[in-house]
Design a protein around this motif. Structure first.
Motif, short mmCIF file in Angstrom:
data_model
loop_
_atom_site.label_atom_id
_atom_site.label_comp_id
_atom_site.label_asym_id
_atom_site.label_seq_id
_atom_site.Cartn_x
_atom_site.Cartn_y
_atom_site.Cartn_z
N GLN A 190 0.88 -1.16 0.00
CA GLN A 190 0.00 0.00 0.00
C GLN A 190 0.93 1.21 0.00
N TYR A 191 0.62 2.18 -0.88
CA TYR A 191 1.50 3.33 -1.02
C TYR A 191 0.88 4.55 -0.34
N ALA A 192 1.75 5.33 0.29
CA ALA A 192 1.32 6.55 0.97
C ALA A 192 2.32 7.65 0.67
N LEU A 193 1.86 8.88 0.77
CA LEU A 193 2.74 10.03 0.56
C LEU A 193 3.70 10.19 1.72
N THR A 194 4.89 10.67 1.41
CA THR A 194 5.81 11.09 2.46
C THR A 194 5.63 12.61 2.61
N GLU A 195 6.23 13.18 3.62
CA GLU A 195 6.17 14.64 3.78
C GLU A 195 6.80 15.34 2.59
N ALA A 196 7.86 14.74 2.04
CA ALA A 196 8.53 15.33 0.87
C ALA A 196 7.63 15.29 -0.36
N GLY A 197 6.75 14.30 -0.44
CA GLY A 197 5.88 14.17 -1.60
C GLY A 197 4.59 14.97 -1.53
N ARG A 198 4.22 15.38 -0.33
CA ARG A 198 2.94 16.07 -0.14
C ARG A 198 2.79 17.35 -0.97
N PRO A 199 3.79 18.24 -1.06
CA PRO A 199 3.60 19.47 -1.86
C PRO A 199 3.29 19.19 -3.33
N GLU A 200 4.06 18.29 -3.95
CA GLU A 200 3.82 17.97 -5.36
C GLU A 200 2.46 17.29 -5.53
N ALA A 201 2.10 16.44 -4.58
CA ALA A 201 0.81 15.74 -4.66
C ALA A 201 -0.36 16.71 -4.52
N GLU A 202 -0.25 17.65 -3.60
CA GLU A 202 -1.32 18.63 -3.42
C GLU A 202 -1.47 19.52 -4.64
N GLN A 203 -0.36 19.84 -5.27
CA GLN A 203 -0.41 20.63 -6.51
C GLN A 203 -1.09 19.81 -7.61
N ALA A 204 -0.77 18.52 -7.71
CA ALA A 204 -1.39 17.65 -8.72
C ALA A 204 -2.88 17.49 -8.47
N ALA A 205 -3.28 17.49 -7.20
CA ALA A 205 -4.69 17.30 -6.84
C ALA A 205 -5.54 18.55 -7.14
N GLU A 206 -4.90 19.71 -7.28
CA GLU A 206 -5.66 20.93 -7.59
C GLU A 206 -6.37 20.80 -8.93
N THR A 207 -5.70 20.27 -9.91
CA THR A 207 -6.29 19.99 -11.22
C THR A 207 -5.85 18.58 -11.61
N PRO A 208 -6.55 17.56 -11.10
CA PRO A 208 -6.11 16.19 -11.35
C PRO A 208 -6.17 15.83 -12.83
N PRO A 209 -5.26 14.97 -13.28
CA PRO A 209 -5.19 14.63 -14.70
C PRO A 209 -6.49 14.07 -15.28
N TRP A 210 -7.28 13.39 -14.48
CA TRP A 210 -8.53 12.84 -15.00
C TRP A 210 -9.53 13.95 -15.32
N ALA A 211 -9.32 15.14 -14.79
CA ALA A 211 -10.20 16.27 -15.09
C ALA A 211 -9.99 16.78 -16.52
N GLU A 212 -8.84 16.39 -17.15
CA GLU A 212 -8.57 16.78 -18.53
C GLU A 212 -9.57 16.16 -19.49
N LEU A 213 -10.13 15.03 -19.09
CA LEU A 213 -11.08 14.35 -19.96
C LEU A 213 -12.43 15.04 -19.81
N ALA A 214 -12.88 15.62 -20.88
CA ALA A 214 -14.15 16.36 -20.86
C ALA A 214 -15.31 15.41 -20.57
N PRO A 215 -16.35 15.90 -19.89
CA PRO A 215 -17.53 15.06 -19.61
C PRO A 215 -18.12 14.45 -20.88
N GLU A 216 -18.06 15.18 -22.01
CA GLU A 216 -18.61 14.63 -23.26
C GLU A 216 -17.80 13.41 -23.69
N THR A 217 -16.48 13.46 -23.49
CA THR A 217 -15.64 12.32 -23.85
C THR A 217 -16.00 11.12 -22.99
N ILE A 218 -16.16 11.34 -21.70
CA ILE A 218 -16.51 10.26 -20.79
C ILE A 218 -17.88 9.70 -21.13
N ASP A 219 -18.87 10.57 -21.37
CA ASP A 219 -20.21 10.11 -21.72
C ASP A 219 -20.19 9.32 -23.02
#
Length: 182
Positions: free
Chosen positions: A103-132
């Motif tokens: 099971q993988y978990a963030l380290t303190e060193a990884g938290r800043p990059e992870a929080e930045q990635a979570a602001e606009t997660p990559p799956w949000a790039e897929l438009a709802p029309e594409t998913i539908d």
């Protein structure tokens, strides 16, 4: 080809999947013609902001969040996790049930990059029309396979032959759609 033995030369791109953005954010593979695949590294980090997960759970979660439009392979998730672990951004914790899964978990060193990635997660790039659209096609394909199974199990030889003709025609029509110019 400079690489010899049928391999591409070791120049810019390194071949399919290793375009601009590296092996996890480049073009090629299942991403479709000319469409950039979502960034696996950012997706993994964004998921881990929500809590620890197994690699397979990440694959399932990304598949679910995109309605099946993006399901990264284990061959992209696990090397990414290993790289993040080597960089000290995540830590692999042995499964408490005694299994071989980590099971993988963030380290303190990884938290800043992870929080930045979570602001606009990559799956949000897929438009709802594409998913539908993807879900509609997937559902129609599943229903067609269900009907085909019934024909194969319950149909006469003539009905199975006609089903084969329909499948051949459908395959040709699908490739014709891809051959259309944009």
């Amino acid at each position: 080809m400079r690489g010899g033995f049928g391999f591409p030369p070791f120049g810019p791109g390194f071949g399919p999947g290793f375009g601009p953005g590296g092996p996890h954010g480049g073009r090629g593979g299942r991403g479709g013609r000319g469409r950039r695949r979502p960034n696996v590294r950012a997706a993994v980090l964004a998921l881990l902001v929500e809590g620890p997960m197994h690699g397979y759970e990440m694959i399932q979660e990304l598949d679910s969040r995109t309605g099946g439009a993006w399901r990264p392979s284990p061959g992209s998730i696990y090397p990414t996790l290993q790289l993040l672990e080597d960089e000290g951004l995540v830590i692999g914790i042995a499964d408490t049930t005694g299994g071989s899964r980590k099971q993988y978990a963030l380290t303190e060193a990884g938290r800043p990059e992870a929080e930045q990635a979570a602001e606009t997660p990559p799956w949000a790039e897929l438009a709802p029309e594409t998913i539908d659209s993807w879900q509609g096609i997937r559902d129609a394909g599943a229903q067609a396979m269900h009907a085909l199974r019934h024909v194969m199990l319950n149909g006469t030889a003539d009905q199975r032959d006609r089903a084969l003709q329909v499948l051949d025609e459908t395959r040709r029509k699908l490739y014709a759609i891809l051959a259309e110019t944009r």
